[in-house]
Structures are given as structure tokens and as C-alpha cells.
Motif scaffolding. Structure first.
Motif: not given
Length: 160
Positions: A79-84, A72-77, A99-103
């Protein structure tokens, strides 16, 4: 032609809301396996832990929650960072990774440039393989001919 798109990155294994540990990993995409993405987690053992799942799942997971069951995978924030977030389930246990969303998004974009969505089946060579399997061979003439043709001819001569 085989192309490989790889990316080394560090994920975080979430142990509790307050605690996580870094996990080095390698994302791999191969054009000879165009529907799948591969992740190798280097956890300090003799060999890495490998997971394979649908590329489409990761593509969608960059934008919205998806998957069920083992992955299962989802995007979230956080501590103010976008992560998956990636939740993995196996008979051996469960893992929640960040994991870092942008990467991940940049790596996914590279895979989509190499094999655009909808063109994956072209990479498998299924049409060529089917054509080869279905192509007649010289011996096929024996199978296609009627083995009882001579029996029919004798019954037409008045024999019963």
C-alpha cells in the motif's frame, strides 16, 4: 563491556492479503552474542515467543531477499509503504510478518555502530579462551616428561 540495543515496535501478522493483526515485539541485540538478533513477540500469552537468528540475515534482508528454511526476509512495498517481510517456519506453524522498513533499518544501523561487521569475533573472547585452555599448567611437566627414560638408560648398559 556488555551493550544492549533494543527497540519496541509493532509488527503485523499477515493472516490473508486483506487482513493482518498487530503484534507487539521487541528487537534485542547483545554484544556478548554479536552474531545474533533476538525477537520477542508479545502475543497475549503468559510468556512471549522468542526467535533468534543471524544479525547478518536481517542486515541483508533490509536490502534484498535472503534466508532459507526457518527464517526468510525480504523488502517490499505494501500500500505504498516500505516494509520488510519476515517469514518464520517452525514445527508449530508458519508466520508471515510485516514491519516498517525504516524502523528496522534504523535499529540495524545502531547494532552495526556498536559492533561493526567483521569485528564480531573480537567480542567473543575466543583467542583469550584458547590461550587459557592451551596455557601449560605445573602438572603438565609430568605429562611432557618421558616416563620410560630410565628403561632406555638400562638397555644402553648392555641389558636386554
Amino acid at each position: 563491556m556488555l551493550s544492549i540495543v533494543e527497540r519496541e515496535l509493532e509488527l503485523k501478522l499477515v493472516l490473508s492479503p486483506e487482513r493482518s493483526i498487530p503484534v507487539p515485539a521487541r528487537l534485542t541485540y547483545r554484544t556478548n552474542d554479536p552474531y545474533a538478533v533476538h525477537i520477542a513477540f508479545h502475543i497475549g500469552s503468559e510468556s512471549p515467543v522468542h526467535w533468534t537468528f543471524a544479525r547478518e540475515l536481517l542486515v541483508e534482508g533490509v536490502f534484498r531477499p535472503c534466508g532459507h528454511g526457518d527464517v526468510r526476509i525480504w523488502p517490499t512495498k505494501v500500500a505504498g509503504r516500505s516494509v520488510i517481510c519476515v517469514a518464520l517456519t517452525s514445527p508449530d506453524g508458519n508466520a508471515l510478518l510485516e514491519v516498517n522498513s525504516a524502523a528496522v533499518a534504523a535499529w540495524v544501523e545502531r547494532t552495526l555502530r556498536v559492533v561493526p561487521p567483521g569485528s564480531e569475533s573480537d567480542r567473543l573472547g575466543i583467542d583469550d579462551a584458547l590461550a587459557e585452555l592451551l596455557a601449560p599448567l605445573p602438572a603438565d611437566d609430568l605429562w611432557l616428561s618421558d616416563p620410560w627414560a630410565s628403561d632406555d638408560a638400562s638397555s644402553q648398559d648392555g641389558e636386554a
